[in-house]
Design a protein around this motif. Structure first.
Motif, short mmCIF file in Angstrom:
data_model
loop_
_atom_site.label_atom_id
_atom_site.label_comp_id
_atom_site.label_asym_id
_atom_site.label_seq_id
_atom_site.Cartn_x
_atom_site.Cartn_y
_atom_site.Cartn_z
N ARG A 165 -53.63 46.22 18.88
CA ARG A 165 -52.64 45.26 18.39
C ARG A 165 -53.13 43.80 18.41
O ARG A 165 -52.35 42.90 18.67
CB ARG A 165 -51.35 45.37 19.20
N VAL A 166 -54.42 43.58 18.13
CA VAL A 166 -54.92 42.20 18.00
C VAL A 166 -55.84 42.11 16.79
O VAL A 166 -57.04 41.86 16.91
CB VAL A 166 -55.64 41.72 19.29
N PRO A 167 -55.31 42.31 15.58
CA PRO A 167 -56.16 42.36 14.39
C PRO A 167 -56.96 41.09 14.16
O PRO A 167 -58.12 41.16 13.72
CB PRO A 167 -55.17 42.62 13.26
N GLU A 168 -56.38 39.93 14.44
CA GLU A 168 -57.11 38.68 14.23
C GLU A 168 -58.31 38.60 15.16
O GLU A 168 -59.41 38.20 14.76
CB GLU A 168 -56.18 37.48 14.44
N TYR A 169 -58.11 38.95 16.42
CA TYR A 169 -59.23 38.93 17.36
C TYR A 169 -60.30 39.94 16.95
O TYR A 169 -61.51 39.67 17.04
CB TYR A 169 -58.74 39.22 18.78
N ASN A 170 -59.88 41.11 16.51
CA ASN A 170 -60.84 42.15 16.12
C ASN A 170 -61.75 41.68 14.99
O ASN A 170 -62.93 42.06 14.94
CB ASN A 170 -60.10 43.42 15.69
N ARG A 171 -61.24 40.85 14.10
CA ARG A 171 -62.08 40.36 13.01
C ARG A 171 -63.22 39.50 13.52
O ARG A 171 -64.29 39.43 12.90
CB ARG A 171 -61.23 39.59 12.00
N ARG A 172 -63.03 38.87 14.67
CA ARG A 172 -64.09 38.06 15.26
C ARG A 172 -64.99 38.87 16.20
O ARG A 172 -66.16 38.56 16.38
CB ARG A 172 -63.50 36.89 16.05
N ALA A 173 -64.40 39.91 16.81
CA ALA A 173 -65.12 40.64 17.85
C ALA A 173 -66.03 41.73 17.31
O ALA A 173 -66.83 42.30 18.07
CB ALA A 173 -64.11 41.26 18.82
N PHE A 174 -65.94 42.04 16.02
CA PHE A 174 -66.75 43.10 15.43
C PHE A 174 -67.44 42.60 14.17
O PHE A 174 -66.88 41.77 13.43
CB PHE A 174 -65.87 44.32 15.09
N THR A 175 -68.65 43.10 13.93
CA THR A 175 -69.35 42.78 12.70
C THR A 175 -68.71 43.56 11.55
O THR A 175 -67.99 44.55 11.79
CB THR A 175 -70.84 43.14 12.81
N PRO A 176 -68.96 43.17 10.32
CA PRO A 176 -68.38 43.91 9.19
C PRO A 176 -68.75 45.39 9.17
O PRO A 176 -67.99 46.22 8.65
CB PRO A 176 -68.94 43.18 7.97
N ASP A 177 -69.89 45.76 9.76
CA ASP A 177 -70.29 47.16 9.77
C ASP A 177 -69.96 47.85 11.10
O ASP A 177 -70.51 48.91 11.41
CB ASP A 177 -71.78 47.33 9.44
N GLY A 178 -69.05 47.26 11.88
CA GLY A 178 -68.50 47.98 13.02
C GLY A 178 -69.19 47.82 14.35
O GLY A 178 -68.84 48.51 15.31
N PHE A 179 -70.16 46.92 14.45
CA PHE A 179 -70.80 46.68 15.74
C PHE A 179 -69.90 45.78 16.59
O PHE A 179 -69.38 44.76 16.12
CB PHE A 179 -72.16 46.01 15.57
N PHE A 180 -69.74 46.14 17.86
CA PHE A 180 -68.95 45.35 18.80
C PHE A 180 -69.80 44.21 19.35
O PHE A 180 -70.89 44.44 19.85
CB PHE A 180 -68.45 46.23 19.94
N ARG A 181 -69.28 43.00 19.23
CA ARG A 181 -69.97 41.82 19.79
C ARG A 181 -69.62 41.72 21.27
O ARG A 181 -68.50 41.34 21.62
CB ARG A 181 -69.53 40.56 19.04
N THR A 182 -70.55 42.06 22.14
CA THR A 182 -70.25 42.11 23.57
C THR A 182 -70.11 40.73 24.20
O THR A 182 -69.49 40.60 25.25
CB THR A 182 -71.35 42.87 24.33
N GLY A 183 -70.72 39.70 23.60
CA GLY A 183 -70.72 38.39 24.21
C GLY A 183 -71.78 38.23 25.29
O GLY A 183 -71.86 37.18 25.93
#
Length: 539
Positions: free
Chosen positions: A398-416
């Motif tokens: 339930r955080v679609p806006e955050y998900n757009r920043r946290a994942f690359t367009p091809d589905g990789f998770f940005r761990t930070g």
């Protein structure tokens, strides 16, 4: 899949199933199969209580039927806040058999965190202990219910209390419960909590498919077998203790899990000796205590064969002490509730074990190190760790806006996380991009502590950083600009604590400055603050 969750793309999910990675096993079928295979073997130990696989399986069935009898349905969310007790394990399996979605909560959480979890998850139920370490959790539950809109039922582990359904009532609600249909393995089993770089944790949906696979792979890398005894030192709500391989990996292989009330070596060393513990997992700050205690302790720790350590960076000087002092093989671990696990292997060279966090537990894990321009770096290059795979989430709940920043367009998770790969493919964590403080294994968002400090009437500006600490890994250091008399550290702690947050988020150190240093872009210069803290420490 539950609304608000992000599924794996259909073609990728189909591939995981075709390759036998996801086999349609649920947590309920894992326990059912373990009960069939291992029957009266001991699954759980806590104090003088010994619970067999068959007993745990029947217990989970009774609880599933009891929750259903008291109105809980498949798809409902329920926040569960319990210490390391067998009831937590039975409740977790019972809820997943019912198809209800357990939201893990730590015993240290207070009203701020709990209200957030209830509101974000839309939980209809909240289960607490009667009391824990002197805190009345029933009063806390009443407060959370009063401040939220979705809670319908409060549950309590302990004496029957007005306004609560007791766990004892759940266990006896249906005298002869029949097994319920197992939920879809591709659906969410439960929600773990993010360590978070925002003020409060996000919810991480973990499916039966992905979590059973992950725990099985972790157990295989750790070479768990029926004769292993796993000691749960950390809270079993932690991903590390629950499934990496943790309790679930132990159950998958027919071993025995021993629940420790605290991680203190004075409590744990007698458990190691009494039960012949072979495997355990902890964070570096706890390992520090164990190493100190082992120098003078009289308990026999010779059964320990493997100690997993992760959650914060360790120096080589520190890792070199572990096997000589404890007599157990060290396994460095990098992991996250979001998914990716990397472990050292039993046959790794000593240098790799002492200085790296090993390799992913699954060949299907994809790991890249990205440079500032977003392109993958070769071995040795330091950049952001990104990952995707069969047990790494595709989106927070339930955080679609955050998900757009946290994942690359091809589905990789940005761990930070800042990391590099060695020529042999081992992962080395070098630091963090996100402003998260890891204090004793707990992840604290600097922004949350800053916001809390700014609620004090005498604080005009606040910036929080983590500073190195030999015991905790990092301490919380607050740089403040006073708008009146400078409050003492004790007064600040009291004011923050009074707002109902967990104790581990309170500042450890405070420095007052006339003004906070800024970067050319007008942001607080936290690198300058780190240099200031280092000079103060040296002075």
């Amino acid at each position: 899949m539950l609304e608000g969750c992000v599924p794996w793309p259909e073609d990728i999910a189909a591939r995981y199933r075709e390759q036998g990675i996801w086999r349609g096993d649920t947590l309920g079928t894992v326990l059912r199969e373990a009960a069939r295979r291992y029957g009266e073997r001991t699954a759980l130990v806590h104090g003088e209580r010994r619970i067999s696989y068959a007993e745990l399986d029947r217990w989970a069935d009774r609880l599933a039927a009891g929750f259903a009898a008291h109105g809980l349905r498949a798809g409902d969310r329920i926040v569960v806040q319990l210490p390391n007790v067998p009831e937590f394990v039975a409740i977790a399996f019972g809820l997943t058999r019912l198809g209800a979605k357990l939201v893990f909560s730590l015993p240290a959480h207070r009203a701020t965190e709990l209200v957030h979890l209830v509101e974000l998850s839309g939980a209809v139920g909240f289960l607490v202990p009667e009391s824990h370490r002197g805190h009345d959790h029933r009063e806390l539950a009443r407060q959370v219910k009063a401040e939220t809109t979705t809670l319908e039922t409060l549950f309590v582990l302990g004496a029957k209390t007005e306004g609560f359904v007791s766990v004892a009532e759940l266990e006896t609600a249906v005298p002869d419960p029949r097994p319920l249909p197992e939920p879809d393995a591709s659906d969410v089993a439960f929600f773990l909590l993010s360590g978070g770089t925002t003020a409060l944790p996000k919810l991480i949906p973990r499916t039966h498919d992905d979590y059973v696979y992950m725990s099985g792979r972790a157990a295989a890398v750790c070479e768990l077998a029926e004769d292993d005894v796993y000691l749960a030192v950390l809270p079993i709500e932690f991903n590390f203790a629950f499934g990496c391989p943790g309790l679930l990996g132990t159950f998958l292989t027919g071993g025995t899990a021993v629940l420790a009330d605290t991680p203190n070596p004075l409590d744990c060393f007698p458990l190691v000796e009494k039960h012949g513990v072979t495997v355990t997992a902890m964070v570096p700050s706890i390992m520090t205590l164990w190493l100190e205690a082992a120098e003078w302790s009289g308990e026999d720790l010779s059964t320990l064969r493997l100690v997993q350590v992760g959650g914060a960076r360790m120096t080589r000087e520190f890792t070199e002490r572990i096997q000589p002092v404890l007599g157990a093989r060290l396994q460095q671990v990098f992991g996250m509730a979001e998914g990716l696990l990397t472990f050292n292997r039993p046959d790794d060279p000593a240098d790799a074990v002492l200085t790296t966090q090993g390799r992913p537990v699954s060949d299907a894990d994809e790991v890249l190190i990205l440079g500032e321009d977003g392109t993958p770096l070769p071995p040795g290059g330091i950049g952001e760790l990104v990952t995707r795979g069969p047990y790494t989430l595709r989106g927070y709940y339930r955080v679609p806006e955050y998900n757009r920043r946290a994942f690359t367009p091809d589905g990789f998770f940005r761990t930070g996380d800042l990391a590099r790969l060695t020529e042999d493919g081992d992962l080395v964590i070098e630091g963090r991009i996100k402003e998260t403080i890891i204090r004793g294994g707990d992840k604290i968002a600097a922004g949350e502590v800053e916001d809390l400090l700014l609620t004090h009437p005498d604080i005009a500006a606040a910036a929080v950083i983590g500073v190195p600490d030999e015991f905790l890994g990092e301490r919380i250091c607050a740089f403040l600009v006073a708008g009146g008399p400078e409050p003492a550290l004790a007064d600040l702690k009291q004011a923050v604590h009074a707002r109902g947050v967990a104790d581990y988020k309170l500042p450890d150190l405070v420095h007052y400055l006339p003004e906070l240093p800024l970067t050319p872009l007008g942001k607080v210069d936290k690198k300058a603050l780190a240099r200031h803290a280092a000079s103060e420490q040296e002075g």
